[in-house]
Design an enzyme around this catalytic site. Structure first.
Site, PDB file in Angstrom:
ATOM      1  N   ASN A   1       0.824  -1.212   0.000  1.00  0.00           N
ATOM      2  CA  ASN A   1       0.000   0.000   0.000  1.00  0.00           C
ATOM      3  C   ASN A   1       0.857   1.260   0.000  1.00  0.00           C
ATOM      4  OD1 ASN A   1      -2.128  -1.683   0.025  1.00  0.00           O
ATOM      5  ND2 ASN A   1      -2.616  -1.424   2.200  1.00  0.00           N
TER       6      ASN A   1
ATOM      7  N   HIS B   1       5.957  -0.516  -2.622  1.00  0.00           N
ATOM      8  CA  HIS B   1       5.475   0.270  -3.761  1.00  0.00           C
ATOM      9  C   HIS B   1       5.531   1.770  -3.476  1.00  0.00           C
ATOM     10  CE1 HIS B   1       3.080  -3.430  -5.369  1.00  0.00           C
ATOM     11  NE2 HIS B   1       4.361  -3.475  -5.662  1.00  0.00           N
TER      12      HIS B   1
ATOM     13  N   CYS C   1      10.935  15.375   0.537  1.00  0.00           N
ATOM     14  CA  CYS C   1      10.225  15.663   1.796  1.00  0.00           C
ATOM     15  C   CYS C   1       9.112  14.636   2.017  1.00  0.00           C
ATOM     16  CB  CYS C   1       9.619  17.076   1.766  1.00  0.00           C
ATOM     17  SG  CYS C   1       8.358  17.287   0.521  1.00  0.00           S
TER      18      CYS C   1
ATOM     19  N   GLY D   1      -5.371  -9.128   2.912  1.00  0.00           N
ATOM     20  CA  GLY D   1      -6.006  -8.201   1.969  1.00  0.00           C
ATOM     21  C   GLY D   1      -5.253  -7.976   0.686  1.00  0.00           C
ATOM     22  N   THR D   2      -4.725  -9.045   0.108  1.00  0.00           N
ATOM     23  CA  THR D   2      -4.066  -8.878  -1.199  1.00  0.00           C
ATOM     24  C   THR D   2      -4.486  -9.992  -2.142  1.00  0.00           C
ATOM     25  OG1 THR D   2      -1.945  -8.809  -2.378  1.00  0.00           O
ATOM     26  CG2 THR D   2      -1.963 -10.029  -0.292  1.00  0.00           C
ATOM     27  N   SER D   3      -4.715  -9.614  -3.398  1.00  0.00           N
ATOM     28  CA  SER D   3      -5.012 -10.639  -4.400  1.00  0.00           C
ATOM     29  C   SER D   3      -3.713 -11.300  -4.854  1.00  0.00           C
ATOM     30  CB  SER D   3      -5.723 -10.009  -5.600  1.00  0.00           C
ATOM     31  OG  SER D   3      -4.886  -9.026  -6.191  1.00  0.00           O
TER      32      SER D   3
ATOM     33  N   PRO E   1     -11.518 -11.655   2.656  1.00  0.00           N
ATOM     34  CA  PRO E   1     -12.899 -12.146   2.476  1.00  0.00           C
ATOM     35  C   PRO E   1     -13.107 -12.891   1.165  1.00  0.00           C
ATOM     36  CG  PRO E   1     -12.795  -9.765   2.141  1.00  0.00           C
ATOM     37  CD  PRO E   1     -11.424 -10.195   2.540  1.00  0.00           C
TER      38      PRO E   1
HETATM   39  P1  NAD Z   1      -6.061  -5.901  -4.885  1.00  0.00           P
HETATM   40  O1  NAD Z   1      -6.989  -4.738  -5.123  1.00  0.00           O
HETATM   41  O2  NAD Z   1      -5.539  -6.649  -6.037  1.00  0.00           O
HETATM   42  O3  NAD Z   1      -6.795  -6.965  -3.949  1.00  0.00           O
HETATM   43  C1  NAD Z   1      -7.461  -6.557  -2.792  1.00  0.00           C
HETATM   44  C2  NAD Z   1      -7.674  -7.768  -1.905  1.00  0.00           C
HETATM   45  O4  NAD Z   1      -8.237  -7.288  -0.691  1.00  0.00           O
HETATM   46  C3  NAD Z   1      -8.628  -8.801  -2.495  1.00  0.00           C
HETATM   47  O5  NAD Z   1      -8.083 -10.085  -2.312  1.00  0.00           O
HETATM   48  C4  NAD Z   1      -9.898  -8.600  -1.661  1.00  0.00           C
HETATM   49  O6  NAD Z   1     -10.634  -9.807  -1.509  1.00  0.00           O
HETATM   50  C5  NAD Z   1      -9.307  -8.141  -0.355  1.00  0.00           C
HETATM   51  N1  NAD Z   1     -10.194  -7.367   0.536  1.00  0.00           N
HETATM   52  C6  NAD Z   1     -11.216  -6.549   0.215  1.00  0.00           C
HETATM   53  N2  NAD Z   1     -11.747  -6.033   1.346  1.00  0.00           N
HETATM   54  C7  NAD Z   1     -11.028  -6.535   2.387  1.00  0.00           C
HETATM   55  C8  NAD Z   1     -11.088  -6.375   3.802  1.00  0.00           C
HETATM   56  N3  NAD Z   1     -12.007  -5.588   4.392  1.00  0.00           N
HETATM   57  N4  NAD Z   1     -10.190  -7.056   4.569  1.00  0.00           N
HETATM   58  C9  NAD Z   1      -9.262  -7.869   3.995  1.00  0.00           C
HETATM   59  N5  NAD Z   1      -9.170  -8.060   2.671  1.00  0.00           N
HETATM   60  C10 NAD Z   1     -10.040  -7.388   1.872  1.00  0.00           C
HETATM   61  O7  NAD Z   1      -4.905  -5.323  -3.950  1.00  0.00           O
HETATM   62  P2  NAD Z   1      -3.362  -5.659  -3.946  1.00  0.00           P
HETATM   63  O8  NAD Z   1      -3.151  -7.120  -3.973  1.00  0.00           O
HETATM   64  O9  NAD Z   1      -2.813  -4.870  -2.813  1.00  0.00           O
HETATM   65  O10 NAD Z   1      -2.804  -5.072  -5.311  1.00  0.00           O
HETATM   66  C11 NAD Z   1      -3.151  -3.753  -5.739  1.00  0.00           C
HETATM   67  C12 NAD Z   1      -1.984  -2.806  -5.906  1.00  0.00           C
HETATM   68  O11 NAD Z   1      -2.540  -1.502  -5.915  1.00  0.00           O
HETATM   69  C13 NAD Z   1      -1.016  -2.846  -4.760  1.00  0.00           C
HETATM   70  O12 NAD Z   1       0.214  -3.133  -5.267  1.00  0.00           O
HETATM   71  C14 NAD Z   1      -1.039  -1.445  -4.153  1.00  0.00           C
HETATM   72  O13 NAD Z   1       0.194  -0.791  -4.427  1.00  0.00           O
HETATM   73  C15 NAD Z   1      -2.044  -0.653  -4.910  1.00  0.00           C
HETATM   74  N6  NAD Z   1      -3.153  -0.121  -4.067  1.00  0.00           N
HETATM   75  C16 NAD Z   1      -2.877   0.472  -2.893  1.00  0.00           C
HETATM   76  C17 NAD Z   1      -3.927   0.963  -2.123  1.00  0.00           C
HETATM   77  C18 NAD Z   1      -3.596   1.633  -0.805  1.00  0.00           C
HETATM   78  O14 NAD Z   1      -2.495   2.144  -0.646  1.00  0.00           O
HETATM   79  N7  NAD Z   1      -4.517   1.579   0.153  1.00  0.00           N
HETATM   80  C19 NAD Z   1      -5.240   0.846  -2.563  1.00  0.00           C
HETATM   81  C20 NAD Z   1      -5.480   0.232  -3.790  1.00  0.00           C
HETATM   82  C21 NAD Z   1      -4.419  -0.266  -4.534  1.00  0.00           C
END
Ligand code: NAD
Length: 274
Positions: free
Chosen positions: A108, A125, A140, A216-218, A243
């Protein structure tokens, strides 16, 4: 067949015995803070395809040909981060440090693990709260109030015709010309090297852990998605909290991280955790 309660008990036992933990987190851990994930049904990539918006070529083309679309994309990405606060999942991972040495390796770019109090955070990232030169030298760090100012200016740009010079002016402080040269937010776009030194430190952490929490990552974005496989090959056991995705193996505890992680920690270490 193991029930969800069995899995929770097994995972709690793994945490109790762990000597060194890595929490590998993705967009899902911040979903309950109001930051949309990219790939779920309501995800950002549905509206702003990554082939265009996660690459320099596409961004530059959009800036020149469709500046209003660029402003909309920037608002969609920056606004949720600018107003977000850590949720129960971030706080649980920060609390975990009190019981087991824990490194958080996150994909994230929202700075919420540090805001919750985690002290060993690898942002592989990068982060929207850091500004770097085009060569990657840190200029900064921003706080969320400064990011909100950028968002407010972008909102004003969207009231009238969104011309590129107005967008660039709105982005000042986050991107654009400075005394240090041209600057940009420290986020890794598709095709770019991962952020250093965090990527090297993350790999060291993974090789040193005996349990990895995958939250929380795909696990579709490479090379970061390699880390759970590296952990397994090195003998670590995996607990997946998500989930919707079973993740790369190990025990899968299905549910939102903001509910599952506090419950898991309470089972492993008792109410005094919080
Ligand atoms: P992804 O969007 O590919 O997958 C999200 C995952 O989170 C899914 O498996 C989904 O089922 C799960 N999910 C949804 N709600 C959830 C919850 N309440 N608790 C736990 N899991 C939950 O995300 P990714 O694998 O992180 O890949 C996306 C890329 O995009 C990352 O590399 C990241 O850099 C970037 N990104 C970052 C943010 C952030 O900084 N918050 C947000 C979106 C995307």
């Amino acid at each position: 067949m193991a029930t969800p309660a069995d899995d929770l008990a097994t995972a709690a036992g793994m945490l109790q015995k762990a000597r060194r933990l890595v929490a590998f987190t993705g967009a899902g851990v911040s979903a309950e803070s109001g930051i949309p994930t990219f790939r779920d049904g309501t995800g950002l990539w549905e509206t702003f395809p990554p082939e265009t918006f996660a690459q320099w070529d596409g961004l530059v083309h959009t800036a020149l040909a469709h500046p209003a679309q660029l402003a909309d994309f920037l608002l969609a990405v920056l606004e949720p981060i600018a107003v977000a606060e850590p949720n129960a999942a971030h706080r649980a991972l920060a609390a975990l440090e009190r019981s087991v040495p824990t490194a958080v390796v996150t994909q994230n770019v929202d700075g919420l693990h540090q805001a919750a109090g985690s002290t060993e955070v690898r942002e592989v990232h990068g982060s929207f709260l850091e500004v770097v030169t085009l060569k990657g030298r840190l200029v900064c760090r921003l706080d969320r109030a400064e990011l909100r100012m950028v968002v407010d200016r972008l909102r004003r740009v969207r009231v009238g015709p969104a011309k590129l010079p107005r967008i660039l002016l709105a982005l000042r402080g986050l991107a654009g010309p400075t005394l240090h040269g041209l600057t940009r937010p420290n986020v890794v776009l598709f095709g770019e090297q991962l952020a250093e030194p965090d990527w090297a430190l993350a790999q060291e952490d993974v090789l040193g852990c005996d349990v990895m929490l995958v939250v929380g990552t795909s696990a579709e974005v490479w090379p970061a998605a390699e880390l759970p496989h590296l952990a397994r090959r090195n003998g670590a056991r995996l607990i997946v909290v998500d989930p919707g995705h079973p993740g790369p193996g190990g025990i899968w505890i299905r549910g939102p991280a903001g509910q599952v992680l506090p419950e898991l920690l309470r089972r492993a270490f008792g109410e005094a955790m919080f």
